[in-house]
Design a protein around this motif. Sequence first.
Motif, short mmCIF file in Angstrom:
data_model
loop_
_atom_site.label_atom_id
_atom_site.label_comp_id
_atom_site.label_asym_id
_atom_site.label_seq_id
_atom_site.Cartn_x
_atom_site.Cartn_y
_atom_site.Cartn_z
N ALA A 102 0.84 -1.20 0.00
CA ALA A 102 0.00 0.00 0.00
C ALA A 102 0.87 1.25 0.00
CB ALA A 102 -0.93 -0.02 1.20
N VAL A 103 1.63 1.41 -1.06
CA VAL A 103 2.55 2.54 -1.18
C VAL A 103 2.21 3.31 -2.44
CG1 VAL A 103 4.97 3.21 -1.46
CG2 VAL A 103 4.36 1.27 0.00
N ALA A 104 2.01 4.61 -2.32
CA ALA A 104 1.84 5.53 -3.45
C ALA A 104 0.76 5.07 -4.42
CB ALA A 104 3.16 5.72 -4.18
N TYR A 105 -0.38 4.69 -3.89
CA TYR A 105 -1.54 4.27 -4.70
C TYR A 105 -1.25 3.08 -5.61
CZ TYR A 105 -3.33 8.79 -3.23
OH TYR A 105 -3.74 9.85 -2.49
N ALA A 106 -0.30 2.25 -5.26
CA ALA A 106 0.05 1.10 -6.10
C ALA A 106 -1.12 0.11 -6.19
CB ALA A 106 1.29 0.40 -5.56
N ARG A 107 -1.79 -0.13 -5.08
CA ARG A 107 -2.92 -1.06 -5.10
C ARG A 107 -4.05 -0.54 -5.99
NH1 ARG A 107 -3.68 -3.12 1.12
NH2 ARG A 107 -1.81 -4.44 1.14
N GLN A 108 -4.32 0.75 -5.90
CA GLN A 108 -5.39 1.32 -6.70
C GLN A 108 -5.07 1.27 -8.19
OE1 GLN A 108 -4.24 2.67 -3.89
NE2 GLN A 108 -6.04 2.74 -2.58
N ILE A 109 -3.81 1.46 -8.54
CA ILE A 109 -3.40 1.39 -9.95
C ILE A 109 -3.57 -0.03 -10.48
CG2 ILE A 109 -1.44 1.62 -11.52
CD1 ILE A 109 -0.51 3.96 -9.73
N VAL A 110 -3.15 -1.01 -9.69
CA VAL A 110 -3.29 -2.41 -10.11
C VAL A 110 -4.76 -2.79 -10.19
CG1 VAL A 110 -2.77 -4.79 -9.47
CG2 VAL A 110 -1.01 -3.04 -9.25
N LEU A 111 -5.55 -2.33 -9.24
CA LEU A 111 -6.99 -2.61 -9.28
C LEU A 111 -7.65 -1.94 -10.48
CD1 LEU A 111 -8.05 -2.40 -5.54
CD2 LEU A 111 -8.14 -4.40 -7.03
N LEU A 112 -7.21 -0.76 -10.85
CA LEU A 112 -7.75 -0.09 -12.04
C LEU A 112 -7.43 -0.87 -13.30
CD1 LEU A 112 -9.14 2.38 -13.32
CD2 LEU A 112 -6.85 3.38 -13.53
N LEU A 113 -6.20 -1.37 -13.41
CA LEU A 113 -5.84 -2.20 -14.57
C LEU A 113 -6.67 -3.48 -14.62
CD1 LEU A 113 -1.95 -1.83 -14.54
CD2 LEU A 113 -3.56 -0.85 -16.18
N ALA A 114 -6.88 -4.08 -13.45
CA ALA A 114 -7.71 -5.28 -13.41
C ALA A 114 -9.15 -4.98 -13.80
CB ALA A 114 -7.66 -5.88 -12.01
#
Length: 84
Positions: free
Chosen positions: A40-52
Motif C-alpha cells: 500500500a505505497v503511493a496508490y500502487a494497489r489502486q493502480i493495479v486494481l484499475l488495470l484489473a
Amino acid sequence: MSHRLLILGCRTMRDGVVVSFVFFVAAVLLFLAATHVVPAVAYARQIVLLLALVLIILAPVVLISTFLISVLPGARAKLENCEH
C-alpha cells in the motif's frame, strides 16, 4: 481500414475467444495480486486494481464484439468451412 476489421474467419473467431480468456485470467490475477502482494505505497494497489477493472470490462466487450461480427450478413458463408 474499418472494413478490414470486420473481416471474419475461423482464425479471427478463435483469436477473439482466446484474447477474451486471457484478459479475464489476467484480471483475476491482478485482483489477487492487488489484495495479497502489492504494498500500500503511493496508490500502487489502486493502480493495479484499475488495470484489473479495465481488463475485466474488456473481456466481455471483445467476446460480444466477436459474436456481433459473426452474425453480420454474409458471415455464415465464411464460417461454414470452420472446424469447431
